[in-house]
Design an enzyme around this catalytic site. Sequence first.
Site, PDB file in Angstrom:
ATOM      1  N   SER A 126       0.847  -1.205   0.000  1.00 37.22           N
ATOM      2  CA  SER A 126       0.000   0.000   0.000  1.00 37.22           C
ATOM      3  C   SER A 126       0.878   1.249   0.000  1.00 37.22           C
ATOM      4  O   SER A 126       2.061   1.197   0.342  1.00 37.22           O
ATOM      5  CB  SER A 126      -0.858  -0.050   1.280  1.00 37.22           C
ATOM      6  OG  SER A 126      -1.521   1.153   1.507  1.00 37.22           O
ATOM      7  N   LYS A 143       8.296   7.576  15.902  1.00 40.81           N
ATOM      8  CA  LYS A 143       9.039   8.059  14.733  1.00 40.81           C
ATOM      9  C   LYS A 143      10.321   8.766  15.166  1.00 40.81           C
ATOM     10  O   LYS A 143      11.323   8.762  14.448  1.00 40.81           O
ATOM     11  CB  LYS A 143       8.142   8.983  13.897  1.00 40.81           C
ATOM     12  CG  LYS A 143       6.971   8.239  13.245  1.00 40.81           C
ATOM     13  CD  LYS A 143       7.447   7.372  12.094  1.00 40.81           C
ATOM     14  CE  LYS A 143       6.479   6.314  11.670  1.00 40.81           C
ATOM     15  NZ  LYS A 143       6.976   5.465  10.595  1.00 40.81           N
ATOM     16  N   TYR A 169       2.546   7.913  18.013  1.00 46.30           N
ATOM     17  CA  TYR A 169       3.114   7.721  16.673  1.00 46.30           C
ATOM     18  C   TYR A 169       4.372   8.582  16.517  1.00 46.30           C
ATOM     19  O   TYR A 169       5.427   8.094  16.104  1.00 46.30           O
ATOM     20  CB  TYR A 169       2.052   8.107  15.638  1.00 46.30           C
ATOM     21  CG  TYR A 169       2.524   8.170  14.210  1.00 46.30           C
ATOM     22  CD1 TYR A 169       2.641   7.019  13.431  1.00 46.30           C
ATOM     23  CD2 TYR A 169       2.838   9.401  13.616  1.00 46.30           C
ATOM     24  CE1 TYR A 169       3.062   7.093  12.107  1.00 46.30           C
ATOM     25  CE2 TYR A 169       3.251   9.477  12.297  1.00 46.30           C
ATOM     26  CZ  TYR A 169       3.364   8.320  11.550  1.00 46.30           C
ATOM     27  OH  TYR A 169       3.784   8.401  10.236  1.00 46.30           O
TER      28      TYR A 169
HETATM   29  N1  LIG Z   1       1.566   9.220   4.070  1.00 42.94           N
HETATM   30  C1  LIG Z   1       2.224  10.166   4.711  1.00 42.94           C
HETATM   31  O1  LIG Z   1       2.003  11.375   4.515  1.00 42.94           O
HETATM   32  C2  LIG Z   1       3.307   9.808   5.689  1.00 42.94           C
HETATM   33  C3  LIG Z   1       3.924  10.859   6.376  1.00 42.94           C
HETATM   34  C4  LIG Z   1       4.949  10.545   7.264  1.00 42.94           C
HETATM   35  C5  LIG Z   1       5.352   9.245   7.435  1.00 42.94           C
HETATM   36  N2  LIG Z   1       4.706   8.234   6.784  1.00 42.94           N
HETATM   37  C6  LIG Z   1       5.192   6.857   7.014  1.00 42.94           C
HETATM   38  O2  LIG Z   1       5.279   6.191   5.784  1.00 42.94           O
HETATM   39  C7  LIG Z   1       5.129   4.776   5.978  1.00 42.94           C
HETATM   40  C8  LIG Z   1       4.092   4.256   4.998  1.00 42.94           C
HETATM   41  O3  LIG Z   1       2.851   4.865   5.293  1.00 42.94           O
HETATM   42  P1  LIG Z   1       1.681   5.072   4.218  1.00 42.94           P
HETATM   43  O4  LIG Z   1       1.229   6.470   4.362  1.00 42.94           O
HETATM   44  O5  LIG Z   1       2.089   4.549   2.913  1.00 42.94           O
HETATM   45  O6  LIG Z   1       0.544   4.163   4.896  1.00 42.94           O
HETATM   46  P2  LIG Z   1      -0.284   2.897   4.354  1.00 42.94           P
HETATM   47  O7  LIG Z   1      -0.872   3.213   3.045  1.00 42.94           O
HETATM   48  O8  LIG Z   1      -1.208   2.540   5.473  1.00 42.94           O
HETATM   49  O9  LIG Z   1       0.821   1.791   4.219  1.00 42.94           O
HETATM   50  C9  LIG Z   1       1.357   1.185   5.362  1.00 42.94           C
HETATM   51  C10 LIG Z   1       1.843  -0.179   4.998  1.00 42.94           C
HETATM   52  O10 LIG Z   1       2.354  -0.815   6.182  1.00 42.94           O
HETATM   53  C11 LIG Z   1       1.743  -2.083   6.291  1.00 42.94           C
HETATM   54  N3  LIG Z   1       1.671  -2.481   7.689  1.00 42.94           N
HETATM   55  C12 LIG Z   1       1.068  -1.839   8.721  1.00 42.94           C
HETATM   56  N4  LIG Z   1       1.207  -2.549   9.848  1.00 42.94           N
HETATM   57  C13 LIG Z   1       1.909  -3.665   9.524  1.00 42.94           C
HETATM   58  C14 LIG Z   1       2.358  -4.779  10.244  1.00 42.94           C
HETATM   59  N5  LIG Z   1       2.109  -4.921  11.549  1.00 42.94           N
HETATM   60  N6  LIG Z   1       3.075  -5.735   9.600  1.00 42.94           N
HETATM   61  C15 LIG Z   1       3.330  -5.623   8.276  1.00 42.94           C
HETATM   62  N7  LIG Z   1       2.910  -4.588   7.532  1.00 42.94           N
HETATM   63  C16 LIG Z   1       2.212  -3.617   8.142  1.00 42.94           C
HETATM   64  C17 LIG Z   1       0.365  -1.935   5.676  1.00 42.94           C
HETATM   65  O11 LIG Z   1      -0.163  -3.183   5.338  1.00 42.94           O
HETATM   66  P3  LIG Z   1      -1.687  -3.337   4.820  1.00 42.94           P
HETATM   67  O12 LIG Z   1      -1.636  -3.033   3.339  1.00 42.94           O
HETATM   68  O13 LIG Z   1      -2.007  -4.761   5.110  1.00 42.94           O
HETATM   69  O14 LIG Z   1      -2.505  -2.365   5.598  1.00 42.94           O
HETATM   70  C18 LIG Z   1       0.726  -1.079   4.465  1.00 42.94           C
HETATM   71  O15 LIG Z   1       1.259  -1.868   3.433  1.00 42.94           O
HETATM   72  C19 LIG Z   1       4.732   4.606   7.436  1.00 42.94           C
HETATM   73  O16 LIG Z   1       5.853   4.233   8.188  1.00 42.94           O
HETATM   74  C20 LIG Z   1       4.259   5.989   7.842  1.00 42.94           C
HETATM   75  O17 LIG Z   1       4.432   6.216   9.212  1.00 42.94           O
HETATM   76  C21 LIG Z   1       3.698   8.493   5.908  1.00 42.94           C
END
Ligand SMILES: NC(=O)c1ccc[n+]([C@@H]2O[C@H](COP(=O)([O-])OP(=O)(O)OC[C@H]3O[C@@H](n4cnc5c(N)ncnc54)[C@H](OP(=O)(O)O)[C@@H]3O)[C@@H](O)[C@H]2O)c1
Length: 333
Positions: free
Chosen positions: A50, A205, A201
Amino acid sequence: MNLSGAIDRAMDWTVVPGFSRIGYEVRRRSWEPQPSVLEGRDVLVTGASSGLGEAAAELLAGAGARVHMVVRNLEKGEDVRAAISERTGGGLRVWRCDVSDLDSVGELARSFTAEVGELAALVHNAGAMPPKRERSAQGIELTLATNVIGPFLLTGLILSSLRSGVPSRIISVSSGGMYTQGLNAEDLQLAGRDYDPSRFYAHSKRCEVILSELWAERLAGSGISAHAMHPGWADTPGLQASMPGFRRVTKPLLRSARQGADTIAWLAGDEQPGRSSGLFWQDRRPRPTHRTRSTKESEADRERLWQECERLSGWSIGASETSAANGGGRTAR
Ligand SMILES: NC(=O)c1ccc[n+]([C@@H]2O[C@H](COP(=O)([O-])OP(=O)(O)OC[C@H]3O[C@@H](n4cnc5c(N)ncnc54)[C@H](OP(=O)(O)O)[C@@H]3O)[C@@H](O)[C@H]2O)c1
């Protein structure tokens, strides 16, 4: 065009321009295309089913890497793998692991190190912000277990593959939210605090960024470098689920997942970041790790963080080298 450092820093400091798609669009104009060092090499990306992880997997496959997608839902992971493979023609493989569950991490590491001898990059991208206080399979506060302790154990258990793959890199996807929190080394699981998803969270981080610096210190001279980064604000399923109000207000400014993932893939595959270790990056430039003095931690607290990660994960750096192949070097907590 070369973007001046002063303008770049001003965008970062004022947050909205730097974290939003504006920052990406302005900064990318000064980026020169470089050959990737990943052609035919193995990289592992957690949370690749994702959002940013999926986008990073696609960028890395497009750069010629063999991408190992770690997902917790195999069916979903296979669908994403097939779609990326069709778009890039790249070689990708799916592995199952719940990174919050230390037993699941141990199983992944055992099969992975047995099958993949040399790893060029390990990308810790999976992340979560649970809406209420929960505990992992081992009883660790779930935000910390998912974002910090599981990834710490995974790094430890597949160090042998990273060592065989030098020059290799460990990349931790942190968040700009970490600027709001200092390290609470005395109470890493924040047991003494009321649950607040954003605070827990952001604290996890902050831990990720400090740990990346500590890995860089401990692995100095080994050929393995460690890099933390933050992606800015990207419109992903994770952001949509965990911060719907924020998304509503900021939607026109949000980056695409691909824009957010750009620096992840760049850190894994470009020559330049491989010449450094222990830095915190956004949009291909090192960024400060603190905005106010109040979030700065002491040397003793940093060491305490490392020791707590060893205690909670049951893995210690001293025991690592000999044991990865025969069970992973974990002891009971
Ligand atoms: N989007 C932003 O603006 C943003 C900003 C700052 C930091 N981040 C960081 O970027 C990273 C990715 O986030 P995203 O925004 O792309 O979120 P996302 O779309 O929810 O993707 C998160 C991914 O992590 C997987 N995941 C969650 N818990 C897990 C577990 N226990 N074991 C294995 N896989 C797990 C999810 O699996 P499923 O597909 O099964 O749910 C998904 O593939 C995260 O570390 C987040 O903190 C994002």
